[in-house]
Design an enzyme around this catalytic site. Structure first.
Site, PDB file in Angstrom:
ATOM      1  CD  GLU A 258     -28.449  26.365  -0.636  1.00  0.00           C
ATOM      2  OE1 GLU A 258     -28.513  27.322  -1.439  1.00  0.00           O
ATOM      3  OE2 GLU A 258     -27.892  25.289  -0.902  1.00  0.00           O
TER       4      GLU A 258
ATOM      5  CD  GLU B  55     -27.230  19.618  -0.762  1.00  0.00           C
ATOM      6  OE1 GLU B  55     -26.390  20.226  -1.465  1.00  0.00           O
ATOM      7  OE2 GLU B  55     -28.390  20.049  -0.575  1.00  0.00           O
TER       8      GLU B  55
END
Length: 379
Positions: A164, A269
């Protein structure tokens, strides 16, 4: 997978001898195995929480062993957990996680080496509380990465090296890593990881990857790594999706764009929320008002039939997309094993009841599992 074998699996899964075992065989018969359905396409993975790693959640372990062939740790390898104080490493849970994967002959993913969100404060400050220099941060990154990766050299198959680091507009996130080192922190992380284990695959992982701005930013970042001769093997597209977002078309554009870089793509995810977005009230307590609770937490007693059907179709649509690009997708990992312990029950507001995974709170397969088998049988 050959059609005849799929038919045999389908008959075994959905024959008349339905059972109610906590290992996922209620809807599907005793021999249901998702990993077998996708054996010729990609790994089918799940994230493990602490209770599953320690063996406390036996029914979830049964599901994991039966249906999945890849594992990722939810939290136990994040830097604040594995090195909470400088030089003090806590490897007990990480060791147990890796040992479980090895015992069950699974593809093991380490998650994650460098992430701003769960990094300990000491990483960025000296003993006086001042911000560390660029050289100090480089040294701490190198020590952390090489200690962790080196411990599991030859045992962990791939690492989420950086997590991220790119914003939705394609710019770099102004994390402490970036403020002190600039984009070099990403280059260093991949360099140190490769030096620690030259055989391990190295990944970049992020959310909102169907967003056009982030797509462009990630492509630019990966190309920079490649131009510098740095090793990067894959891009993880976090699949935190909803009933109306993102569009399948935009998601597909990102799969194609990342594949064109010559790296593998992973859905890392995956979970599908059926709950409405809280908008600007994401920090509010769910119990603030009865109306608020009913609006944001509408399915406390289970999903209505029409919502369940829409959920099944939406999941199927995504899996059909993954299968379409199976030549370039190496793994699909759900973020958790059952709805019972999904993080989506408590995010972005606490106390909600969500239904984002393939197995329900009773450890039983949902209709999407049958729908996947039917689709694979027919195609």
């Amino acid at each position: 997978m050959k059609a005849a074998l799929l038919v045999v699996i389908f008959f075994t899964m959905f024959g008349s001898q339905a059972q109610t075992e906590p290992d996922g065989s209620s809807l599907a018969g005793a021999d249901l195995q998702l990993k077998e359905l996708f054996a010729d396409t990609f790994y089918v993975g799940a994230a493990m929480n602490r209770r599953q790693i320690t063996g406390e959640d036996g029914p979830a372990i049964d599901l994991l062993q039966r249906h999945f062939n890849s594992i990722t740790p939810e939290n136990v390898m994040k830097s604040e957990r594995i090195q909470p104080r400088e030089g003090e490493f806590a490897f007990d849970l990480a060791d147990a996680f890796v040992a479980f994967g090895e015992k069950n002959d699974m593809h093991i993913v380490g998650h994650t080496l460098i992430w701003h969100s769960q990094a300990p404060d000491w990483f960025f400050t000296d003993k006086q509380g001042n911000e560390v220099s660029a050289e100090q941060l480089k040294q701490r990154m190198e020590t952390h990465i090489k200690t962790v990766v080196g411990r599991y050299k030859g045992r962990i198959h791939g690492w989420d090296v950086v997590n991220e680091a790119i914003l939705d507009d394609g710019s770099y996130r102004e994390s402490k890593f970036y403020q002190i080192l600039g984009e070099e922190f990403i280059h260093l992380a991949f360099q140190f990881a490769h030096e620690a284990d030259p055989q391990a695959a190295l990944y970049y992982n992020d959310y909102s990857m169907a967003n056009a701005g982030k797509r462009a930013g990630v492509v630019k970042m990966v190309r920079t790594l490649q131009e510098k001769g740095l090793r990067i093997d894959g891009i993880g597209m976090q699949g935190h999706v909803g009933m109306n977002y993102p569009s399948l078309d935009e998601f597909e554009k990102s799969i194609v764009a990342f594949s064109d870089l010559g790296v593998t793509v992973m859905i890392t995810e995956l979970d599908l929320t059926v709950l409405p977005s809280p908008g600007n009230r994401s920090s509010a307590e769910i119990s603030d008002t009865k109306a608020y609770q009913e609006t944001l937490n509408p399915y406390t007693q289970g999903l209505p039939e029409e919502v369940s059907a829409a959920f099944t179709q939406r999941y199927l649509d995504f899996f059909q997309l993954f299968l379409k690009h199976a030549d370039n997708i190496s793994r699909v990992t759900t973020w958790g094993i059952t709805d019972r312990h999904s993080w989506k029950n408590n995010w972005p507001v606490r106390g909600r009841t969500d239904y984002p995974l393939l197995f329900d709170r009773d450890y039983l397969p949902k209709p999407i599992v049958k729908a996947l088998a039917e689709y694979l049988t027919d195609n």
